[in-house]
Write a protein that holds these residues in place. Structure first.
Motif, PDB file in Angstrom:
ATOM      1  N   MET A  16       0.398  -1.503   0.365  1.00 28.27           N
ATOM      2  CA  MET A  16      -0.214   0.030  -0.383  1.00 28.27           C
ATOM      3  C   MET A  16       0.847   1.091  -0.148  1.00 28.27           C
ATOM      4  SD  MET A  16      -1.249   2.374   2.063  1.00 28.27           S
ATOM      5  CE  MET A  16      -1.979   2.256   3.969  1.00 28.27           C
ATOM      6  N   GLN A  17       1.825   1.390   1.172  1.00 25.47           N
ATOM      7  CA  GLN A  17       2.501   2.216   1.131  1.00 25.47           C
ATOM      8  C   GLN A  17       3.779   2.925  -0.117  1.00 25.47           C
ATOM      9  OE1 GLN A  17       4.732   1.059   4.581  1.00 25.47           O
ATOM     10  NE2 GLN A  17       4.146   3.080   5.117  1.00 25.47           N
ATOM     11  N   GLN A  28       1.305   4.080  -3.284  1.00 25.31           N
ATOM     12  CA  GLN A  28       1.003   5.320  -2.666  1.00 25.31           C
ATOM     13  C   GLN A  28       1.681   6.532  -3.522  1.00 25.31           C
ATOM     14  OE1 GLN A  28       1.664   6.505   1.663  1.00 25.31           O
ATOM     15  NE2 GLN A  28      -0.335   7.588   1.641  1.00 25.31           N
ATOM     16  N   MET A  29       3.696   5.885  -3.090  1.00 27.62           N
ATOM     17  CA  MET A  29       3.996   7.006  -3.921  1.00 27.62           C
ATOM     18  C   MET A  29       3.906   7.005  -5.356  1.00 27.62           C
ATOM     19  SD  MET A  29       6.742   8.408  -2.390  1.00 27.62           S
ATOM     20  CE  MET A  29       7.154   7.954  -0.681  1.00 27.62           C
ATOM     21  N   ALA A  82       6.357   9.414  -7.468  1.00 25.68           N
ATOM     22  CA  ALA A  82       7.711   9.740  -7.240  1.00 25.68           C
ATOM     23  C   ALA A  82       8.573   8.967  -8.191  1.00 25.68           C
ATOM     24  CB  ALA A  82       7.501   9.240  -5.673  1.00 25.68           C
ATOM     25  N   GLN A 129      13.282   9.624  -4.518  1.00 30.77           N
ATOM     26  CA  GLN A 129      12.327   9.814  -3.740  1.00 30.77           C
ATOM     27  C   GLN A 129      11.413   8.786  -3.038  1.00 30.77           C
ATOM     28  OE1 GLN A 129       9.774  12.061  -6.487  1.00 30.77           O
ATOM     29  NE2 GLN A 129      10.835  13.887  -5.489  1.00 30.77           N
ATOM     30  N   ARG A 151      12.535   8.863   1.022  1.00 34.04           N
ATOM     31  CA  ARG A 151      11.496   9.255   1.828  1.00 34.04           C
ATOM     32  C   ARG A 151      10.706   8.458   2.596  1.00 34.04           C
ATOM     33  NH1 ARG A 151      12.381  13.246  -1.383  1.00 34.04           N
ATOM     34  NH2 ARG A 151      12.181  15.133  -0.562  1.00 34.04           N
ATOM     35  N   LEU A 152      11.520   6.817   1.788  1.00 29.99           N
ATOM     36  CA  LEU A 152      10.032   5.525   2.095  1.00 29.99           C
ATOM     37  C   LEU A 152      10.885   3.714   2.959  1.00 29.99           C
ATOM     38  CD1 LEU A 152       7.833   4.205   2.945  1.00 29.99           C
ATOM     39  CD2 LEU A 152       7.469   3.692   0.579  1.00 29.99           C
ATOM     40  N   PRO A 195      14.446   5.099   5.622  1.00 28.81           N
ATOM     41  CA  PRO A 195      13.750   5.382   7.202  1.00 28.81           C
ATOM     42  C   PRO A 195      13.194   3.642   7.185  1.00 28.81           C
ATOM     43  CG  PRO A 195      12.989   6.947   5.205  1.00 28.81           C
ATOM     44  CD  PRO A 195      13.872   5.719   4.449  1.00 28.81           C
ATOM     45  N   SER A 196      11.958   3.497   6.768  1.00 30.18           N
ATOM     46  CA  SER A 196      11.044   1.941   7.056  1.00 30.18           C
ATOM     47  C   SER A 196      11.956   0.824   7.160  1.00 30.18           C
ATOM     48  CB  SER A 196      10.486   1.677   5.800  1.00 30.18           C
ATOM     49  OG  SER A 196       9.698   2.069   5.156  1.00 30.18           O
ATOM     50  N   ARG A 245      13.179   8.853  18.621  1.00 27.85           N
ATOM     51  CA  ARG A 245      12.835  10.368  17.400  1.00 27.85           C
ATOM     52  C   ARG A 245      11.737   9.607  16.204  1.00 27.85           C
ATOM     53  NH1 ARG A 245      16.961  14.142  17.151  1.00 27.85           N
ATOM     54  NH2 ARG A 245      15.910  14.910  15.790  1.00 27.85           N
ATOM     55  N   MET A 246      12.293   8.804  15.774  1.00 34.45           N
ATOM     56  CA  MET A 246      11.238   8.495  14.839  1.00 34.45           C
ATOM     57  C   MET A 246       9.873   7.210  14.633  1.00 34.45           C
ATOM     58  SD  MET A 246      14.387   6.795  11.428  1.00 34.45           S
ATOM     59  CE  MET A 246      13.065   6.484  10.588  1.00 34.45           C
ATOM     60  N   GLY A 247       9.578   7.003  16.266  1.00 34.63           N
ATOM     61  CA  GLY A 247       8.828   7.056  16.598  1.00 34.63           C
ATOM     62  C   GLY A 247       8.580   5.169  16.119  1.00 34.63           C
ATOM     63  N   PHE A 262      -5.967   5.118   1.236  1.00 35.97           N
ATOM     64  CA  PHE A 262      -5.893   4.164   1.167  1.00 35.97           C
ATOM     65  C   PHE A 262      -7.415   3.935   2.256  1.00 35.97           C
ATOM     66  CE2 PHE A 262      -2.442   4.740  -1.386  1.00 35.97           C
ATOM     67  CZ  PHE A 262      -2.550   3.597  -2.317  1.00 35.97           C
ATOM     68  N   TRP A 312       7.426   7.907  11.282  1.00 35.55           N
ATOM     69  CA  TRP A 312       9.332   9.496  11.237  1.00 35.55           C
ATOM     70  C   TRP A 312       8.524  10.396  11.229  1.00 35.55           C
ATOM     71  CZ3 TRP A 312       9.111   5.330   8.785  1.00 35.55           C
ATOM     72  CH2 TRP A 312       8.922   5.070   6.940  1.00 35.55           C
ATOM     73  N   ILE A 361       7.566  15.710  -3.372  1.00 39.98           N
ATOM     74  CA  ILE A 361       8.146  14.744  -3.512  1.00 39.98           C
ATOM     75  C   ILE A 361       7.270  15.881  -5.354  1.00 39.98           C
ATOM     76  CG2 ILE A 361       6.856  12.621  -5.030  1.00 39.98           C
ATOM     77  CD1 ILE A 361       6.810  11.669  -1.709  1.00 39.98           C
TER      78      ILE A 361
END
Lengths: 290, 261
Positions: A186-187, A190-191, A196, A200, A204-205, A208-209, A286-288, B87, B95, B108
């Protein structure tokens, strides 16, 4: 502080076990000595002897502690903290190879993981070699790396760091491949809806993941790097480093020296892995993601 | 196809090849969506409603028929960022702050920095989340997170909003509230909305047009133009008019499914 009592209990049990083992393993030699001298040992005397031999099969904890103190703290007090007899000096030698190998291994591991995730050909062609590389015993390949690099004029820090790298890139590759693939479909969709670019999406995804996976890999990689550096010091003729201390100790039957080097290596590993754990806690919090 | 047509599908088909033979996710689907429409797609699972929406978003590729979005192909529409997609899960990045999450598509797409700030403020106001910009997703309830994800889809200038069961995971009370807010938002922004749902009351309450679909193969069985006024308080759901439309939707679902729904 609630954990203090159980932790200390375990520690005390381990020490007790160690002392008991020292008695059991060193008793034979003490008995032989006594027989040769024509005396018999009372039990307290026997125990005292097993805990204070010069070259015991298993040195008692306090002997190792004293040796470590004599080669670390005491030397610092004398102002010779970095002399060639100091464990700090040897730890530093090993640490510098470990750190360089760890950095190289992490960089190589991340680069390979990116290639594997983004390119099917690399995935199919490189991954089997990555796995095969780890099935070869490091003890077999380490002398060859040292010899080959020495033949082309590279000696000192780099060959040891190469062995560290050889061991530490693997957990990073495996962890980062998993981490970079961890975003949900899904993520990624979304990009795509935002049109994107691949770069990118990566910055951005995907990157960090992958952080929780990266830190787990780094911990394993750091411990492996240290093992690599110590193994790398063995075939170099035991000049300097914790590995050299281990080798020199075994040449001369200096078990106390071997054990103190071992404990120093374990402490070094614990500190380094602990440092990564600290950075991990701070970063992920910090990244939750903690 | 009139000049006001935003999305147009003609005999659209999508067949997945699987180990058990072909699966007809969509078969001969034709539909026109006009500018400013609120279209709901309703049907049992496997009817192709989500697949249809994903075709519009160029996330799936039809194997037959034609589909245009804003007069261009779905792919061109996606590349020109013609739609915002919401979605089922909010999918906020843990984050990033709420503001940072909404800024993500803007970064973006290369919007200027101060423009980004202004847009984040504006859409947060729209979804009633003003003041939450610096909060992190975990500090918000599920409903608020979904509102933030709607704000994210609204932040850039897309005239079309594609929503795939956005409130499916939320409880009834939160859902009612968000439905009401969504209608107000649609009224204020004049967007064209395609909304996938499996709730009859939700579909009837929100839509100007209800598309009833049925499975095996995925197809449209009925298209109902709503006669409800544009202004809809929540208690409109007890009026005879509302119940009549709901009844027609239910009939359509039953017809398409053989019997039991």
């Amino acid at each position: 502080m609630r954990n203090l009592v159980p932790v200390l209990t375990i520690l005390a049990a381990l020490l007790a076990l160690w002392y008991a083992a020292a008695v059991a393993l060193n008793a034979q030699w003490a008995q032989d000595q006594a027989t040769r001298a024509g005396t018999t040992l009372t039990l307290p005397a026997l125990v005292a002897d097993t805990w204070s031999q010069d070259k015991p099969k298993l040195p008692a904890p306090h002997q190792v502690a004293l040796e470590i103190w004599n080669t670390t703290g005491a030397m610092v007090l004398e102002g010779r903290g970095f002399s060639k007899r100091s464990l700090f000096y040897h730890s530093w030698i090993t640490f510098s190879a470990t750190a360089l190998g760890f950095v190289l291994g992490t960089a190589l591991g991340i680069a390979l993981a990116i290639g594997i995730v983004y390119n099917r050909t690399i995935d199919m062609s490189v991954m089997p070699w990555v796995i095969a590389s780890q099935t070869i015993p490091i003890l077999a390949i380490a002398p060859m790396i040292i010899v080959v690099l020495n033949a082309v004029g590279i000696s000192g820090l780099l060959p040891k760091a190469m062995i560290s790298m050889y061991l530490s890139f693997f957990p990073v590759v495996v962890g980062m491949v998993k981490g970079l693939r961890s975003p949900a479909p899904m993520q990624l969709d979304q990009m795509r809806t935002w049109s994107a670019s691949a770069a990118q999406t990566f910055w951005r995804l995907r990157l960090p993941s992958s952080m929780p996976y990266l830190f787990t890999s780094l911990k394993v990689g750091m411990a492996a790097s240290l093992v690599g550096a110590i193994v790398g010091e063995l075939p170099t003729g035991a000049v300097a480093g914790l590995g050299a201390r281990l080798l020199a100790g075994s040449y001369y039957g200096q078990t106390i020296q071997i054990w103190s080097a071992l404990i120093m290596a374990a402490t070094l590993a614990a500190v380094l892995v602990g440092l990564i754990g600290l950075v991990q806690r701070i970063t992920l919090k910090r990244m939750g993601m903690a | 196809m009139s000049s006001n047509t935003v999305i147009s599908a003609q005999n659209l088909s999508l067949t997945f090849q699987t180990g058990d033979g072909p699966v007809h996710a969509l078969k001969d689907v034709s539909l026109e969506v006009e500018k400013g429409d609120f279209v709901s797609f309703i049907g049992p699972s496997g009817c192709g409603k989500t697949t249809f929406l994903r075709c519009m978003a160029d996330l799936e590729h039809p194997t037959g028929g034609t589909l245009t979005v804003n007069g261009t192909s779905a792919e061109e529409a996606r590349k020109s960022r013609a739609y915002g997609y919401v979605f089922q899960a909010a999918g906020l990045y843990p984050w990033r702050t709420i503001g940072g999450n909404i800024r993500l598509p803007l970064e973006i797409m290369g919007y200027a920095r101060d423009d980004q700030e202004a847009r984040v403020k504006r859409v947060l106001d729209l979804v009633d989340l003003a003041g939450f910009e610096r909060k992190y997703p975990w500090q918000l309830s599920g409903g608020m997170q979904q509102r933030a994800s709607i704000a994210r889809a609204l932040a850039f200038d897309a005239d079309i909003l594609l929503m795939d069961e956005p409130f499916g995971a939320l409880d009834e009370i939160v859902r009612d509230h968000l439905n009401e807010q969504l209608l107000q938002l649609w009224d204020r922004t004049n967007k064209t909305i395609c909304f996938v749902t499996h709730s009859i009351p939700e579909a009837v309450y929100l839509s100007t047009k209800i598309v009833v679909m049925s499975p095996r193969p995925g197809r449209i069985t009925d298209v109902i133009e709503s006669t409800l006024p544009k202004h809809r308080p929540l208690d409109i759901r007890e009026t005879p008019e509302f119940l009549e439309i709901a009844h027609r939707v239910r009939e359509g679902l039953r017809a398409g499914h053989g019997d039991a729904v």
